[in-house]
Design an enzyme around this catalytic site. Structure first.
Site, mmCIF file in Angstrom:
data_model
loop_
_atom_site.group_PDB
_atom_site.id
_atom_site.type_symbol
_atom_site.label_atom_id
_atom_site.label_comp_id
_atom_site.label_asym_id
_atom_site.label_seq_id
_atom_site.Cartn_x
_atom_site.Cartn_y
_atom_site.Cartn_z
ATOM 1 N N HIS A 1 0.851 -1.183 0.000
ATOM 2 C CA HIS A 1 0.000 0.000 0.000
ATOM 3 C C HIS A 1 0.887 1.234 0.000
ATOM 4 O O HIS A 1 1.938 1.228 0.632
ATOM 5 C CB HIS A 1 -0.905 -0.003 1.250
ATOM 6 C CG HIS A 1 -2.062 0.905 1.126
ATOM 7 N ND1 HIS A 1 -1.981 2.238 1.413
ATOM 8 C CD2 HIS A 1 -3.337 0.675 0.711
ATOM 9 C CE1 HIS A 1 -3.156 2.795 1.192
ATOM 10 N NE2 HIS A 1 -3.995 1.870 0.760
ATOM 11 N N ASP B 1 -8.021 -5.313 0.106
ATOM 12 C CA ASP B 1 -8.510 -6.139 -1.005
ATOM 13 C C ASP B 1 -8.151 -7.604 -0.875
ATOM 14 O O ASP B 1 -8.630 -8.426 -1.648
ATOM 15 C CB ASP B 1 -7.923 -5.618 -2.327
ATOM 16 C CG ASP B 1 -8.501 -4.268 -2.664
ATOM 17 O OD1 ASP B 1 -9.693 -4.081 -2.417
ATOM 18 O OD2 ASP B 1 -7.743 -3.418 -3.162
#
Ligand code: ACO
Length: 431
Positions: free
Chosen positions: A308, A366
């Site tokens: 991320h 996700d």
């Protein structure tokens, strides 16, 4: 924003420039470079905005090192456990948790805006049946500005408010209609006796031929997925909405731009890509092969659902999502789901591998969401539309905040130009 006594000194060719430093309520200090070009004649260079604050905001705070996500100060795990999506929507839009009466009124308004203009159904029918639901959503949400003229004047606070309600309320109806169209089933209208998440499940899975029973545990899991995706400060799609809106564009056009940005596999498309990857890996014994590929600089493969831009620790949303995956799969009697087994073993292998540890790559939101959505019966193509409908409140809250900001001006980044300098046009016969 508090201006501290601190300043930074920048020296260029022996000339010094003082830059004010602001201290936020949380997070790193921020250097104010707004007057830099005017005084020193230089730009700053920051492709991907890795060190640039594009605005001030009071909505969401992320501490990527700690793995912390706060909405209006409230930690996401508390909101996921104790609150529900529409209450979080109220919080994001208004800054405080609602009283019981405020919540009831808010839910009532959202519920009564869920239907879409009947003519919009013809718009869906203009798309090919095999169109990706995100392609349909970009088009249909942009086209809302052609159906709801009475909420496109951004200078009118009441119109802004109605546009916000319409977007939050109608997005599930639009996402469900995109899905129904793609599978050749009739559109299902919203039902006012259902809560937001149950209504979405009803519009996606109900058919005229028989009654659809909504399982409250699945509805709760759906609501939690919406809550976990509600906002994430200045991410790519939110920044897209803000940039589009900075020109004064109408809210429906701006949110359509956000949906377009979210579609990409490095952003909202990652949950679809992650589930496809888990399917491709197929069994736990193939994990070392895929870990090796993810580490190989000559192989473009990346572990989807890992890493991320901001989190350099566990994404707090991934922890809640993992727990939800266990609950949903147990309820559905598919605890031995091969993708869940691969996902857990892959997470374990990656976090114990020095490559991922050194680069601080952890599962993001996700990684487990696709497993839950697939178990609920959604095809992978619906994963990103569900993300888009959940994030709509974040886009709308940030848009609203931006329009109320007296410092709001059109976004216009500069560049480091490396092309040709001025030269004379050459006639075609001399080239
Ligand atoms: N698998 C393997 N290696 C990775 C991964 C990954 N998933 N993510 C990053 N890396 C490596 C990169 O190769 C790079 O290595 P290098 O320094 O040796 O060149 C290093 O880690 C840093 O990666 P960047 O791409 O520079 O980091 P950035 O902050 O730009 O990217 C991103 C973040 C796009 C999310 C990235 O981690 C990625 O592509 N992840 C997979 C896609 C994904 O899951 N996206 C969802 C994001 S969350 C969301 O949008 C809701």
């Amino acid at each position: 924003m508090t201006e501290t006594q601190k300043t930074a000194t920048l020296t260029i060719d022996g000339e010094s420039y003082e830059l004010p430093i602001y201290s936020p309520s949380a997070g790193p200090d921020v250097l104010d470079i707004r007057k830099l070009y005017g005084t020193a004649g230089v730009f700053t260079y920051d492709p991907g905005f890795t060190s640039t604050a594009s605005c001030d905001s009071t909505i969401t705070f992320i501490d990527g090192g700690k793995g912390e996500l706060l909405h209006r100060g409230y930690p996401i795990d508390q909101l996921a456990e104790k609150s529900h999506y529409l209450e979080v929507c109220y919080l994001l839009l208004n800054g405080e948790l609602p009283s019981a009466a405020e919540l009831e009124e808010f839910e009532n308004i959202v519920t009564r805006h869920t239907m879409i203009h009947d003519q919009m159904h013809y718009l869906f029918r203009g798309f090919r049946r095999d169109a990706h639901p995100m392609a349909i959503m970009v088009g249909v949400v942009g086209a809302m500005s052609a159906f709801y003229h009475d909420s496109t004047d951004i200078t009118d606070p009441r119109q802004r408010e109605i546009a916000a309600f319409r977007l939050i309320a109608k997005m599930p109806t639009i996402a469900a209609a995109a899905y129904k169209y793609s599978i050749g089933q009739p559109f299902v209208h919203p039902r006012n006796d259902l809560d937001y998440a149950s209504n979405f499940l009803h519009m996606c899975f109900s058919v005229p031929a028989e009654e659809y029973q909504i399982n409250p545990i699945l509805a709760r899991a759906m609501d939690r997925i919406f809550t976990l995706h509600a906002d994430h400060e200045q991410n790519a799609s939110t920044s897209t909405v803000r940039l589009a809106s900075s020109s004064g564009a109408n809210p429906f056009a701006c949110v359509a731009a956000g949906i377009a940005c979210l579609w990409g596999p490095a952003h909202g498309g990652a949950n679809q890509a992650c589930l496809e990857m888990l399917g491709e890996i197929g069994s736990v014994d193939r994990i070392p092969e895929f870990i090796a590929r993810a580490k190989d600089k000559n192989d473009p493969f990346r572990l989807m659902g890992f890493g991320h831009r901001v989190y350099k620790n566990f994404d707090p949303r991934a922890k809640v999502m993992k727990q939800s995956a266990d609950e949903v799969l147990e309820l559905l009697g598919v605890e031995n789901n091969p993708k869940l087994q691969v996902a857990k073993a892959l997470e374990e292998a990656a976090i114990n591998d020095p490559y991922f540890a050194e680069k601080k790559l952890f599962p993001n939101v996700d990684f487990y969401s696709g497993i839950i959505l697939e178990a609920m019966g959604f095809p992978t193509s619906m994963f990103t539309p569900i993300f888009a409908l959940s994030r709509t409140v974040g886009w709308v809250s940030q848009w609203k905040e931006m329009l109320n900001d007296p410092q709001n001006k059109i976004g216009r980044p500069r560049q480091l130009y490396l092309g040709e300098t001025e030269r004379d046009y050459t006639d075609i016969e001399n080239r």
